[in-house]
Enzyme design. Structure first.
Site, PDB file in Angstrom:
ATOM      1  N   SER A 160       0.830  -1.218   0.000  1.00 59.47           N
ATOM      2  CA  SER A 160       0.000   0.000   0.000  1.00 59.47           C
ATOM      3  C   SER A 160       0.861   1.262   0.000  1.00 59.47           C
ATOM      4  O   SER A 160       1.813   1.397   0.770  1.00 59.47           O
ATOM      5  CB  SER A 160      -0.910   0.022   1.233  1.00 59.47           C
ATOM      6  OG  SER A 160      -1.542   1.290   1.309  1.00 59.47           O
TER       7      SER A 160
ATOM      8  N   THR B  41      -8.727  -1.484   2.560  1.00 57.70           N
ATOM      9  CA  THR B  41      -8.485  -1.951   1.194  1.00 57.70           C
ATOM     10  C   THR B  41      -8.769  -3.442   1.085  1.00 57.70           C
ATOM     11  O   THR B  41      -9.294  -4.050   2.029  1.00 57.70           O
ATOM     12  CB  THR B  41      -7.064  -1.520   0.726  1.00 57.70           C
ATOM     13  OG1 THR B  41      -6.946  -1.841  -0.655  1.00 57.70           O
ATOM     14  CG2 THR B  41      -5.951  -2.201   1.506  1.00 57.70           C
TER      15      THR B  41
ATOM     16  N   LYS C 208     -13.277  -4.274   1.877  1.00 61.48           N
ATOM     17  CA  LYS C 208     -14.170  -3.127   1.644  1.00 61.48           C
ATOM     18  C   LYS C 208     -15.654  -3.469   1.808  1.00 61.48           C
ATOM     19  O   LYS C 208     -16.426  -2.646   2.258  1.00 61.48           O
ATOM     20  CB  LYS C 208     -13.937  -2.561   0.243  1.00 61.48           C
ATOM     21  CG  LYS C 208     -12.626  -1.822   0.109  1.00 61.48           C
ATOM     22  CD  LYS C 208     -12.521  -1.201  -1.266  1.00 61.48           C
ATOM     23  CE  LYS C 208     -11.210  -0.462  -1.413  1.00 61.48           C
ATOM     24  NZ  LYS C 208     -11.131   0.263  -2.673  1.00 61.48           N
TER      25      LYS C 208
ATOM     26  N   ASN D  40     -14.265   2.501   2.209  1.00 60.50           N
ATOM     27  CA  ASN D  40     -12.791   2.544   2.242  1.00 60.50           C
ATOM     28  C   ASN D  40     -12.279   3.526   3.300  1.00 60.50           C
ATOM     29  O   ASN D  40     -11.068   3.646   3.466  1.00 60.50           O
ATOM     30  CB  ASN D  40     -12.215   2.904   0.863  1.00 60.50           C
ATOM     31  CG  ASN D  40     -12.500   4.340   0.475  1.00 60.50           C
ATOM     32  OD1 ASN D  40     -13.296   5.023   1.118  1.00 60.50           O
ATOM     33  ND2 ASN D  40     -11.857   4.810  -0.560  1.00 60.50           N
TER      34      ASN D  40
ATOM     35  N   ASP E 215     -13.988   6.210  -3.040  1.00 58.88           N
ATOM     36  CA  ASP E 215     -13.431   5.765  -4.321  1.00 58.88           C
ATOM     37  C   ASP E 215     -14.097   6.472  -5.510  1.00 58.88           C
ATOM     38  O   ASP E 215     -13.417   6.847  -6.475  1.00 58.88           O
ATOM     39  CB  ASP E 215     -13.596   4.243  -4.487  1.00 58.88           C
ATOM     40  CG  ASP E 215     -12.507   3.466  -3.756  1.00 58.88           C
ATOM     41  OD1 ASP E 215     -11.425   4.026  -3.516  1.00 58.88           O
ATOM     42  OD2 ASP E 215     -12.748   2.290  -3.433  1.00 58.88           O
TER      43      ASP E 215
HETATM   44  N1  LIG Z   1      -6.880   3.733  -8.335  1.00 58.39           N
HETATM   45  C1  LIG Z   1      -7.479   3.497  -7.173  1.00 58.39           C
HETATM   46  O1  LIG Z   1      -7.457   4.328  -6.253  1.00 58.39           O
HETATM   47  C2  LIG Z   1      -8.252   2.222  -6.962  1.00 58.39           C
HETATM   48  C3  LIG Z   1      -9.253   2.182  -5.977  1.00 58.39           C
HETATM   49  C4  LIG Z   1      -9.962   0.996  -5.800  1.00 58.39           C
HETATM   50  C5  LIG Z   1      -9.660  -0.117  -6.577  1.00 58.39           C
HETATM   51  N2  LIG Z   1      -8.670  -0.048  -7.504  1.00 58.39           N
HETATM   52  C6  LIG Z   1      -8.372  -1.225  -8.357  1.00 58.39           C
HETATM   53  O2  LIG Z   1      -9.561  -1.555  -9.051  1.00 58.39           O
HETATM   54  C7  LIG Z   1      -9.531  -2.935  -9.422  1.00 58.39           C
HETATM   55  C8  LIG Z   1     -10.904  -3.540  -9.143  1.00 58.39           C
HETATM   56  O3  LIG Z   1     -11.129  -3.535  -7.740  1.00 58.39           O
HETATM   57  P1  LIG Z   1     -12.436  -4.210  -7.106  1.00 58.39           P
HETATM   58  O4  LIG Z   1     -12.362  -3.951  -5.657  1.00 58.39           O
HETATM   59  O5  LIG Z   1     -13.649  -3.784  -7.858  1.00 58.39           O
HETATM   60  O6  LIG Z   1     -12.132  -5.753  -7.389  1.00 58.39           O
HETATM   61  P2  LIG Z   1     -13.150  -6.977  -7.389  1.00 58.39           P
HETATM   62  O7  LIG Z   1     -14.349  -6.679  -6.562  1.00 58.39           O
HETATM   63  O8  LIG Z   1     -12.314  -8.180  -7.067  1.00 58.39           O
HETATM   64  O9  LIG Z   1     -13.625  -7.086  -8.916  1.00 58.39           O
HETATM   65  C9  LIG Z   1     -12.726  -7.449  -9.919  1.00 58.39           C
HETATM   66  C10 LIG Z   1     -13.406  -7.311 -11.286  1.00 58.39           C
HETATM   67  O10 LIG Z   1     -12.444  -7.614 -12.303  1.00 58.39           O
HETATM   68  C11 LIG Z   1     -12.978  -8.626 -13.155  1.00 58.39           C
HETATM   69  N3  LIG Z   1     -11.875  -9.458 -13.657  1.00 58.39           N
HETATM   70  C12 LIG Z   1     -10.840  -9.973 -12.933  1.00 58.39           C
HETATM   71  N4  LIG Z   1     -10.020 -10.675 -13.744  1.00 58.39           N
HETATM   72  C13 LIG Z   1     -10.557 -10.611 -14.994  1.00 58.39           C
HETATM   73  C14 LIG Z   1     -10.166 -11.126 -16.267  1.00 58.39           C
HETATM   74  N5  LIG Z   1      -9.061 -11.868 -16.397  1.00 58.39           N
HETATM   75  N6  LIG Z   1     -10.933 -10.839 -17.351  1.00 58.39           N
HETATM   76  C15 LIG Z   1     -12.056 -10.081 -17.203  1.00 58.39           C
HETATM   77  N7  LIG Z   1     -12.487  -9.560 -16.024  1.00 58.39           N
HETATM   78  C16 LIG Z   1     -11.746  -9.819 -14.942  1.00 58.39           C
HETATM   79  C17 LIG Z   1     -13.935  -9.408 -12.276  1.00 58.39           C
HETATM   80  O11 LIG Z   1     -14.840 -10.096 -13.114  1.00 58.39           O
HETATM   81  P3  LIG Z   1     -15.723 -11.341 -12.534  1.00 58.39           P
HETATM   82  O12 LIG Z   1     -16.860 -10.707 -11.786  1.00 58.39           O
HETATM   83  O13 LIG Z   1     -16.147 -12.064 -13.738  1.00 58.39           O
HETATM   84  O14 LIG Z   1     -14.801 -12.130 -11.621  1.00 58.39           O
HETATM   85  C18 LIG Z   1     -14.577  -8.264 -11.487  1.00 58.39           C
HETATM   86  O15 LIG Z   1     -15.552  -7.612 -12.254  1.00 58.39           O
HETATM   87  C19 LIG Z   1      -8.403  -3.579  -8.590  1.00 58.39           C
HETATM   88  O16 LIG Z   1      -7.299  -3.879  -9.440  1.00 58.39           O
HETATM   89  C20 LIG Z   1      -8.048  -2.503  -7.567  1.00 58.39           C
HETATM   90  O17 LIG Z   1      -6.691  -2.529  -7.183  1.00 58.39           O
HETATM   91  C21 LIG Z   1      -7.975   1.099  -7.724  1.00 58.39           C
END
Ligand SMILES: NC(=O)c1ccc[n+]([C@@H]2O[C@H](COP(=O)([O-])OP(=O)(O)OC[C@H]3O[C@@H](n4cnc5c(N)ncnc54)[C@H](OP(=O)(O)O)[C@@H]3O)[C@@H](O)[C@H]2O)c1
Length: 279
Positions: free
Chosen positions: A14, A61, A65, A86, A101
């Site tokens: 982090s 994180t 969450k 968050n 977020d």
């Molecule tokens: N920039 C920032 O401040 C910030 C803030 C928050 C989060 N993030 C990033 O945002 C991303 C998503 O976070 P989250 O909390 O929403 O995660 P999450 O709840 O685990 O959801 C992940 C999503 O990605 C999809 N996915 C994963 N692997 C895939 C693949 N190979 N092909 C197609 N779809 C795929 C999943 O699809 P399925 O439903 O089909 O499994 C799901 O829709 C993470 O990488 C996180 O680090 C960034």
């Protein structure tokens, strides 16, 4: 000494301590912001004892969450609508929680593209995890007309669409052509390529020509998704700025000053990700 932290599992990567540490120094506040590893089975106890631990609050994180919503005493409307939090803060010995977020996402786009307006726009979001819910909630609040939500597992997108009736349409990732041709903003909110080698493949040639493209992922700073979008002539907004902007409300809630995201902070964190980052 005011103390806050970020909790997750794992947590060692982090960058939140660098961000808050930068602002603490800038304001000359005698505060501390640490990284604390909390396992899923420890989450309830940790959040239930924030005041006893001498903490003003914490960031939350992965993977906490969503479950964390059950372990705070007061959840705001955003947290209730998105089912994901968050930021937790303590007031009079009680725990309050919100999600920043969505705000971080929107503010990042407006920071990079000040003339951009969400009003009346159609967004296409790839991925239907906890983050997507937060993005949808905030974009609609800022006047977006419609969100097209495409996910590998379509049922998850359908479930989210039900939370925002008439404003969100669920799609399959395999059928994007029509959606691409009408999207003003394309967002990669999947974690594809982060935990596994799979990349998200999009037929960029179909995307509306003046569409802006962004990615919530920020390692590398310009993800392969953004590189491809830029190669097709699209304006792109990298995701690191979202991380910086989502931290602003938490800092203000815990330490009492509203910090500003600027190029100096961006460069500091960008160089931690890519030492060769030149600005
Ligand atoms: N920039 C920032 O401040 C910030 C803030 C928050 C989060 N993030 C990033 O945002 C991303 C998503 O976070 P989250 O909390 O929403 O995660 P999450 O709840 O685990 O959801 C992940 C999503 O990605 C999809 N996915 C994963 N692997 C895939 C693949 N190979 N092909 C197609 N779809 C795929 C999943 O699809 P399925 O439903 O089909 O499994 C799901 O829709 C993470 O990488 C996180 O680090 C960034």
């Amino acid at each position: 000494m005011i103390r806050a932290c970020v909790i997750g599992f794992p947590i060692k990567h982090s960058r939140s301590p660098m961000i808050h540490g930068h602002w603490l120094k800038q304001f000359g506040i005698a505060g501390e912001y640490a990284r604390v590893e909390v396992r899923p089975e420890e989450l309830r106890e940790f959040l239930g004892t924030l005041p006893e631990r001498g903490l003003a609050g914490c960031n939350i994180t992965l993977p906490h969450k969503e479950p964390a919503c059950n372990y705070v005493q007061h959840l705001d409307d955003r947290g209730r609508r998105t089912g994901s939090i968050n930021t937790v803060y303590v007031r009079d010995g009680q725990t309050f929680a919100t999600s920043t977020d969505g705000e971080g996402f929107v503010e990042n786009i407006l920071w990079r593209l000040p003339s951009f307006s969400f009003s009346g726009k159609t967004a296409l979001i790839l991925g239907a995890g906890g983050t997507s819910r937060a993005l949808i909630d905030e974009m609609l609040r800022r006047g977006a007309d419609h969100v097209l939500l495409a996910n590998r597992t379509p049922e998850k997108a359908e479930k989210i669409a039900k939370v925002f009736p008439g404003q969100v349409t669920a799609l399959s990732l395999a059928h994007l052509d029509d959606a691409l041709s009408c999207a003003d903003l394309l967002v990669n909110a999947t974690s594809a390529g982060i935990a596994d080698a799979a990349k998200i493949v999009v037929p960029f040639a179909r995307l509306k020509q003046d569409a802006v493209v962004t990615d919530v992922n920020y390692v590398p700073l310009v993800t392969p998704f953004l590189q491809e979008a830029a190669a097709h002539g699209h304006v792109v907004v990298p995701g690191l700025g979202m991380l910086l902007h989502q931290a602003v409300p938490g800092f203000e809630l815990w330490f009492g000053k509203r910090p500003v995201v600027n190029d100096a902070l961006y460069t500091l964190i960008a160089r931690d990700i890519d030492p060769g980052y030149a600005g």
